[in-house]
Design a protein around this motif. Structure first.
Motif, PDB file in Angstrom:
ATOM      1  N   GLY A  68       0.909  -1.274  -0.127  1.00  0.00           N
ATOM      2  CA  GLY A  68       0.125  -0.057   0.008  1.00  0.00           C
ATOM      3  C   GLY A  68       0.837   1.313  -0.007  1.00  0.00           C
ATOM      4  O   GLY A  68       0.478   2.293  -0.705  1.00  0.00           O
ATOM      5  N   ALA A  69       1.981   1.230   0.781  1.00  0.00           N
ATOM      6  CA  ALA A  69       2.750   2.379   0.777  1.00  0.00           C
ATOM      7  C   ALA A  69       3.674   2.674  -0.231  1.00  0.00           C
ATOM      8  O   ALA A  69       3.746   3.714  -1.007  1.00  0.00           O
ATOM      9  N   LEU A  70       3.932   1.506  -1.170  1.00  0.00           N
ATOM     10  CA  LEU A  70       4.724   1.771  -2.319  1.00  0.00           C
ATOM     11  C   LEU A  70       3.521   2.073  -3.391  1.00  0.00           C
ATOM     12  O   LEU A  70       4.076   3.180  -4.299  1.00  0.00           O
ATOM     13  N   THR A  71       2.433   1.867  -3.489  1.00  0.00           N
ATOM     14  CA  THR A  71       1.425   2.261  -4.260  1.00  0.00           C
ATOM     15  C   THR A  71       1.102   3.795  -4.007  1.00  0.00           C
ATOM     16  O   THR A  71       1.090   4.388  -5.283  1.00  0.00           O
ATOM     17  N   SER A  72       1.083   3.933  -2.952  1.00  0.00           N
ATOM     18  CA  SER A  72       0.702   5.546  -2.539  1.00  0.00           C
ATOM     19  C   SER A  72       1.959   6.534  -3.244  1.00  0.00           C
ATOM     20  O   SER A  72       1.897   7.316  -3.791  1.00  0.00           O
ATOM     21  N   VAL A  74       4.225   5.677  -5.450  1.00  0.00           N
ATOM     22  CA  VAL A  74       4.396   5.564  -7.097  1.00  0.00           C
ATOM     23  C   VAL A  74       3.412   6.804  -7.629  1.00  0.00           C
ATOM     24  O   VAL A  74       3.732   7.327  -8.800  1.00  0.00           O
ATOM     25  N   PHE A  75       2.108   6.665  -7.106  1.00  0.00           N
ATOM     26  CA  PHE A  75       1.280   7.794  -7.446  1.00  0.00           C
ATOM     27  C   PHE A  75       0.979   8.973  -6.903  1.00  0.00           C
ATOM     28  O   PHE A  75       0.132   9.796  -7.190  1.00  0.00           O
ATOM     29  N   ASN A  76       2.090   9.306  -5.996  1.00  0.00           N
ATOM     30  CA  ASN A  76       1.784  10.355  -5.073  1.00  0.00           C
ATOM     31  C   ASN A  76       0.582  10.639  -4.396  1.00  0.00           C
ATOM     32  O   ASN A  76       0.252  11.880  -4.065  1.00  0.00           O
ATOM     33  N   ILE A  77      -0.209   9.443  -3.981  1.00  0.00           N
ATOM     34  CA  ILE A  77      -1.497   9.746  -3.602  1.00  0.00           C
ATOM     35  C   ILE A  77      -1.414  10.300  -2.165  1.00  0.00           C
ATOM     36  O   ILE A  77      -2.063  11.292  -1.843  1.00  0.00           O
ATOM     37  N   ALA A  78      -0.409  10.296  -1.363  1.00  0.00           N
ATOM     38  CA  ALA A  78      -0.140  10.906   0.032  1.00  0.00           C
ATOM     39  C   ALA A  78       0.005  12.625  -0.300  1.00  0.00           C
ATOM     40  O   ALA A  78      -0.155  13.289   0.685  1.00  0.00           O
ATOM     41  N   ASP A  79       0.203  13.000  -1.640  1.00  0.00           N
ATOM     42  CA  ASP A  79       0.621  14.417  -1.732  1.00  0.00           C
ATOM     43  C   ASP A  79      -0.611  14.776  -2.637  1.00  0.00           C
ATOM     44  O   ASP A  79      -0.772  16.223  -2.745  1.00  0.00           O
ATOM     45  N   ARG A  80      -1.556  14.145  -2.988  1.00  0.00           N
ATOM     46  CA  ARG A  80      -2.707  14.531  -4.044  1.00  0.00           C
ATOM     47  C   ARG A  80      -3.973  14.444  -3.205  1.00  0.00           C
ATOM     48  O   ARG A  80      -4.923  15.299  -3.706  1.00  0.00           O
ATOM     49  N   LEU A 349       7.807  10.311   3.139  1.00  0.00           N
ATOM     50  CA  LEU A 349       7.439   9.651   4.365  1.00  0.00           C
ATOM     51  C   LEU A 349       7.010   8.156   3.905  1.00  0.00           C
ATOM     52  O   LEU A 349       7.276   7.103   4.523  1.00  0.00           O
ATOM     53  N   THR A 350       6.064   7.979   2.986  1.00  0.00           N
ATOM     54  CA  THR A 350       5.557   6.777   2.643  1.00  0.00           C
ATOM     55  C   THR A 350       6.489   5.779   2.319  1.00  0.00           C
ATOM     56  O   THR A 350       6.695   4.665   2.572  1.00  0.00           O
TER      57      THR A 350
END
Length: 414
Positions: A68-72, A74-80, A349-350
């Motif tokens: 889950g962390a790598l997916t987040s 790769v797609f910058n989810i935690a910053d979007r 962080l992720t």
């Protein structure tokens, strides 16, 4: 105060109330992770799990978290995606996968569900740290230390439950699933963002690894990797170790006593996180984390050599170990929020957390193997490798902090 904090900075009113809300939300949201530790001993008997299958019920959560962390990242989810909204989504997914265990699925599917739980929790922990950082600049290390302290206390709770006699596994599964959703709701609707907001970032695949091009971020991450090499293996195997110690000392219920002792050993780390945060803010991250890793590494080297009939002394060393082994945890993340590219703090962080959790898997596996062939002294000695490497990295970061402080100091007139 951290060397990186300007002398004119101050944290806004309402910050401690925001800290209490977000720390509570993270603790509740992460309870589905803790549930595995509490129910696996019962499931081992009820589902006829082999030792390997029982281990995978825990390891799968770690690996799911990494995925889950790598997916987040790769797609910058935690910053979007706004962090508190992301916490809600992750908590709901983790709760859904957790509650599905009530259907008593085949072991392979149950392990897969634990992995999905970990995948969801990767959207709870890192966003919580980022959200809290928007409230603090001067005392950011202390604040993030309290956040990790809440997580540490939650990690200790299953040992208290087991030590007091345990609960029916279905009650644990339902309760932790409900609490996880409540945590997500608290974060999304009761929490609030502070004035030190991080800029929204556009999607940029290259940023998933570029974040580590900054030397301070890279050094802090190496320190964190050494810390994680030791932490989870110590948490996971101390109860077994201390149970072995007490087994030969005529205790009526050595396993229950060991569980209660382990609750104290892990739980005292919550205070360690708070103290570690204060030291990080006052001394600088490099010096504070180096102290913690030197003490925890020394405990890892010492505790396995103590004779079993010195069980009170072993417990004292265990309490010192438990205090310092996690005292530095939040400070590695604090460095990223302070010195990393502010647009991609969530991504950095992720990634840091993902790689750190990957490194927990080999030590979780190594400890019983080394113990079987060479004993507890050698098994715990392996863990000291991590803090040794981490201390070297953080000493170098401390040098960077000192140079930064000198460069930012105002010139004096003769």
């Amino acid at each position: 105060m951290s060397p990186n904090s300007p002398t004119t900075a101050h944290d806004p009113p309402g910050r401690w109330a925001a800290l209490a809300i977000l720390a509570s939300a993270m603790l509740l949201g992460m309870t589905t992770w803790f549930s595995a530790t509490a129910v696996v001993p019962q499931l081992r008997e009820l589902w006829a799990l082999s030792p390997g299958e029982a281990a995978w019920m825990t390891i799968a959560v770690q690996l799911g978290f990494v995925a889950g962390a790598l997916t987040s990242a790769v797609f910058n989810i935690a910053d979007r995606v706004p962090p508190r909204r992301l916490m809600l989504y992750g908590a709901i997914l983790a709760a859904f996968a957790n509650i599905c265990l009530l259907a008593t699925p085949p072991v392979a599917l149950a392990i897969g569900l634990r992995a999905v739980t970990g995948f969801g929790l990767a959207s709870v922990y890192p966003p919580a740290m980022k959200a809290m950082a928007t409230w603090f600049k001067v005392n950011r290390g202390t604040a993030l230390g309290i956040m990790v302290g809440a997580l540490t206390l939650g990690s200790a709770m299953p040992h208290l439950v087991n030590g007091l006699g345990g609960l029916d596994w279905r009650i644990v599964i339902v309760a932790t699933s409900v609490l996880s959703v409540i945590g997500g709701l608290v974060a999304a609707f009761m929490g609030s963002d502070g004035p030190f907001a991080f800029p929204r970032a556009p999607f940029d695949l290259r940023q998933s690894w570029r974040a580590f091009s900054d030397r301070p971020v890279r050094l802090a991450s190496i320190g964190y990797f050494g810390h994680m090499w030791e932490l989870y293996a110590m948490w996971a195997w101390f109860s077994v170790f201390y149970g072995d110690v007490l087994a030969g000392q005529a205790f009526d219920a050595p396993l229950a006593t060991a569980a209660l002792a382990t609750f104290a050993v892990i739980g005292i780390g919550a205070i360690g996180c708070w103290i570690g945060g204060i030291l990080g803010d006052r001394w600088g991250r490099g010096r504070a984390t180096s102290l913690a890793m030197c003490v925890s590494g020394a405990c890892a080297l010492l505790i396995g050599w103590l004779p079993d009939n010195y069980w009170p002394l072993i417990l004292i060393v265990g309490l010192v170990w438990g205090f310092w082994v996690v005292a530095d945890s939040a400070q590695f993340s604090t460095v990223i929020t302070e010195l990393g590219d502010q647009r991609y703090v969530g991504t950095a962080l992720t990634i840091q957390l993902a790689i750190g959790y990957i490194l927990t898997v080999p030590t979780l596996w190594l400890i019983p193997v080394v113990h079987e062939h060479f004993g507890w002294a050698a098994a715990f000695g392996v863990l000291a490798i991590g803090p040794a490497v981490g201390t070297i990295a953080m000493q170098r970061l401390g040098t960077c902090e000192t140079k930064s402080t000198r460069a930012s100091a105002p010139a004096t007139t003769p």
